[in-house]
Scaffold this active site. Structure first.
Site, PDB file in Angstrom:
ATOM      1  N   ARG A 195      16.046  -9.058  10.650  1.00 41.88           N
ATOM      2  CA  ARG A 195      14.612  -9.352  10.526  1.00 41.88           C
ATOM      3  C   ARG A 195      13.996  -9.574  11.912  1.00 41.88           C
ATOM      4  NH1 ARG A 195      11.802  -8.125   6.264  1.00 41.88           N
ATOM      5  NH2 ARG A 195      10.264  -9.539   7.135  1.00 41.88           N
ATOM      6  N   TYR A 203      15.190  -4.172  12.036  1.00 38.54           N
ATOM      7  CA  TYR A 203      13.967  -3.581  11.537  1.00 38.54           C
ATOM      8  C   TYR A 203      13.311  -2.550  12.448  1.00 38.54           C
ATOM      9  CZ  TYR A 203      11.354  -4.871   7.449  1.00 38.54           C
ATOM     10  OH  TYR A 203      10.809  -4.893   6.218  1.00 38.54           O
ATOM     11  N   TRP A 204      13.294  -1.325  12.049  1.00 34.70           N
ATOM     12  CA  TRP A 204      12.564  -0.233  12.701  1.00 34.70           C
ATOM     13  C   TRP A 204      13.006   0.047  14.131  1.00 34.70           C
ATOM     14  CZ3 TRP A 204      10.278   2.898   9.496  1.00 34.70           C
ATOM     15  CH2 TRP A 204       9.798   2.395   8.277  1.00 34.70           C
ATOM     16  N   GLY A 206       3.161  -0.012   9.182  1.00 29.88           N
ATOM     17  CA  GLY A 206       4.233   0.102   8.193  1.00 29.88           C
ATOM     18  C   GLY A 206       5.602   0.166   8.866  1.00 29.88           C
ATOM     19  N   GLU A 230      16.857  -1.402   1.179  1.00 27.63           N
ATOM     20  CA  GLU A 230      15.581  -1.223   1.877  1.00 27.63           C
ATOM     21  C   GLU A 230      15.729  -0.245   3.052  1.00 27.63           C
ATOM     22  OE1 GLU A 230      14.042  -4.918   3.326  1.00 27.63           O
ATOM     23  OE2 GLU A 230      12.095  -4.073   3.884  1.00 27.63           O
ATOM     24  N   ASN A 280       0.777  -1.225   0.000  1.00 30.73           N
ATOM     25  CA  ASN A 280       0.000   0.000   0.000  1.00 30.73           C
ATOM     26  C   ASN A 280       0.821   1.294   0.000  1.00 30.73           C
ATOM     27  OD1 ASN A 280      -1.648   2.134   0.980  1.00 30.73           O
ATOM     28  ND2 ASN A 280      -3.132   0.698   1.770  1.00 30.73           N
ATOM     29  N   ASP A 302       6.871  -1.988  11.229  1.00 28.64           N
ATOM     30  CA  ASP A 302       6.436  -3.250  11.809  1.00 28.64           C
ATOM     31  C   ASP A 302       7.007  -3.581  13.180  1.00 28.64           C
ATOM     32  OD1 ASP A 302       5.809  -3.084   9.150  1.00 28.64           O
ATOM     33  OD2 ASP A 302       6.588  -5.048   8.600  1.00 28.64           O
TER      34      ASP A 302
HETATM   35  C1  GLC Z   1       8.141  -4.021   5.379  1.00 30.03           C
HETATM   36  C2  GLC Z   1       8.025  -2.612   5.923  1.00 30.03           C
HETATM   37  C3  GLC Z   1       6.745  -1.988   5.384  1.00 30.03           C
HETATM   38  C4  GLC Z   1       6.755  -2.036   3.862  1.00 30.03           C
HETATM   39  C5  GLC Z   1       7.019  -3.457   3.349  1.00 30.03           C
HETATM   40  C6  GLC Z   1       7.260  -3.481   1.846  1.00 30.03           C
HETATM   41  O1  GLC Z   1       7.114  -4.847   5.809  1.00 30.03           O
HETATM   42  O2  GLC Z   1       8.053  -2.588   7.312  1.00 30.03           O
HETATM   43  O3  GLC Z   1       6.621  -0.664   5.817  1.00 30.03           O
HETATM   44  O4  GLC Z   1       5.557  -1.560   3.357  1.00 30.03           O
HETATM   45  O5  GLC Z   1       8.155  -3.974   3.964  1.00 30.03           O
HETATM   46  O6  GLC Z   1       8.318  -2.639   1.495  1.00 30.03           O
END
Ligand code: GLC
Length: 425
Positions: free
Chosen positions: A200, A352-353, A165, A396, A38, A167
């Site tokens: 991850r 991640y994040w 988003g 990424e 999305n 995560d």
């Molecule tokens: C991961 C990210 C998310 C993103 C997806 C595709 O799940 O955390 O924000 O939309 O990757 O790039």
């Protein structure tokens, strides 16, 4: 330069978008994420806009082909079967054609649509396409403000970490700890075949988030019930600010398309969200996510603390305080903007994040600072982003200490930001 990275050029970034194009929609990355996501698509549209306007619009249109009857726009649209990703359509068990996931993602699409509309070289075509999109955007935002804000509090509910988003934020640790895992999906995961485990989320995280999917499935994916009954109910600062900005942009788009009724409806949502933002402010002045079940603000400051600027939702004094906070972070991390406060005990520059830098967040945060007159900070964020891409390519995400590239390669939204922010020659 990190090994394997080839120098990124504007042509190279376009090539990545073209290579990840599956015909009207783009996959974030060919291996790790082989479907349409999305908010990725909203940024990708801005990338296409720089060289192929019709294709930019179709990216948004295909996303909305996944829209549910209640207005929700899912976080993944599974246009075609593909291997290499878990959880796929069967695990979600939703009822839509094309198949989709059952949760949403930060609503960037209205902001993207306004930008495409305003920058259009073919104004007539843009008007036609925007007109078709407007009721769909409106229905999605209404879903956030009604189904996901059943008490009309001005704060919308996020029912799953993936919906944010962002995560794997520390914000979700406590709310997720309250979820009792009833599934073990460790053997089903496919992400670890593409990316190292240190970059991850853990198995425990996956078991808990898939338990939430099972619970929502058991409710027949009934939106109103999920919003009231989910074991995970938070107000994500990111969604809240991105939605508020998208509401402002939708409001402008509605006026530009002479739809006064739509503009008036959106105006009420904006007033409600503007008034509610103070509930996300901690004693130290930072903005944070809120656990709606316990009433507790998140323990860490994340990069979304700067997004009230993007939402144009604070006064100048608050903006100055956020600029000071940014300067503090800048002394701790060479590359802005780390996803989690570098002073937080759980700061993890590779996971991640929990530390790494994302270009899409940088783009929105810089927009926010520029909007409040902090253009010097905005250009530093932009130059730092260009430096990351020069050093490590279209990865990424990136390590804020040394700029190392992390996660997937040849990433669509990284290519899109390179193009729409004009980061390379
Ligand atoms: C991961 C990210 C998310 C993103 C997806 C595709 O799940 O955390 O924000 O939309 O990757 O790039």
């Amino acid at each position: 330069m990190t090994k394997d990275a080839t120098p990124v050029t504007r042509d190279g970034a376009r090539e990545i978008l073209k290579a990840n194009d599956r015909g009207g929609y783009t996959v974030p990355n060919a291996n790790v994420y082989p479907f349409q996501w999305n908010w990725d698509s909203a940024f990708v549209a801005l990338g296409f806009q720089t060289f192929d306007e019709p294709r930019a619009w179709s990216e948004l249109e295909t996303l909305f082909s996944g829209q549910w009857d209640d207005g929700m726009v899912p976080h993944i649209v599974f246009h075609r079967p593909a291997d290499g990703y878990y959880p796929g359509p069967a695990a979600w068990g939703t009822h839509h054609t094309p198949p989709t996931s059952g949760i949403s993602q930060p609503p960037v699409a209205a902001s993207a649509a306004l930008r495409l509309f305003r920058a259009a070289r073919d104004a007539q075509a843009a008007r036609q396409r925007a007109q078709k999109l407007l009721p769909k955007l409106l229905a999605w935002h209404r879903w956030w403000h009604e189904i996901r804000d059943p008490d009309r509090s001005g704060l919308v509910t996020c029912v799953h970490p993936w919906e944010s988003g962002r995560d794997n934020l520390p914000d979700w640790d406590a709310p997720l700890a309250a979820v009792t895992p009833t599934v073990d999906v460790s053997a089903l995961r496919k992400d670890l075949t593409h990316v190292g485990a240190a970059e991850r989320p853990t198995h425990d995280f996956y078991n808990r988030v898939m338990t939430l999917v099972e619970q929502a499935r058991a409710l027949g994916w009934n939106g109103a019930q999920i919003a009231r009954e989910s074991e995970f109910r938070v107000c994500d600062l990111g969604i809240q600010c991105i939605l508020l900005r998208a509401d402002r942009d939708l409001h402008d788009l509605a006026w530009a398309l002479e739809d006064a009724a739509a503009a008036t409806e959106v105006g009420h949502w904006i007033a409600r969200s503007d008034a509610a933002l103070t509930r996300l402010r901690a004693d130290d002045g930072s903005f944070r996510s809120l656990d709606l079940r316990t009433g507790k603000l998140a323990p860490a400051i994340t990069s979304a603390t700067f997004l009230p600027l993007y939402a144009r939702a604070v006064d100048q004094q608050t903006a100055s305080a956020l600029a000071e906070l940014f300067e503090r972070w800048a002394t701790k991390a060479r590359f802005a903007v780390p996803s989690t406060d570098p002073d937080f005990a759980g700061f993890d520059p590779q996971r991640y994040w929990r530390g790494p830098v994302w270009l899409v967040m940088n783009f929105m945060i810089a927009d926010g600072f520029a909007g409040y007159g902090f253009s010097e900070i905005a250009s530093r964020i932009r130059e730092g982003s260009a430096g990351l891409v020069r050093q490590s390519g279209l990865r990424e995400y990136f390590d804020p200490r040394n700029g190392d590239g992390l996660g997937g390669r040849d990433f669509s939204w990284s290519a899109a930001i390179v193009l729409c922010w004009d980061l390379v020659a």
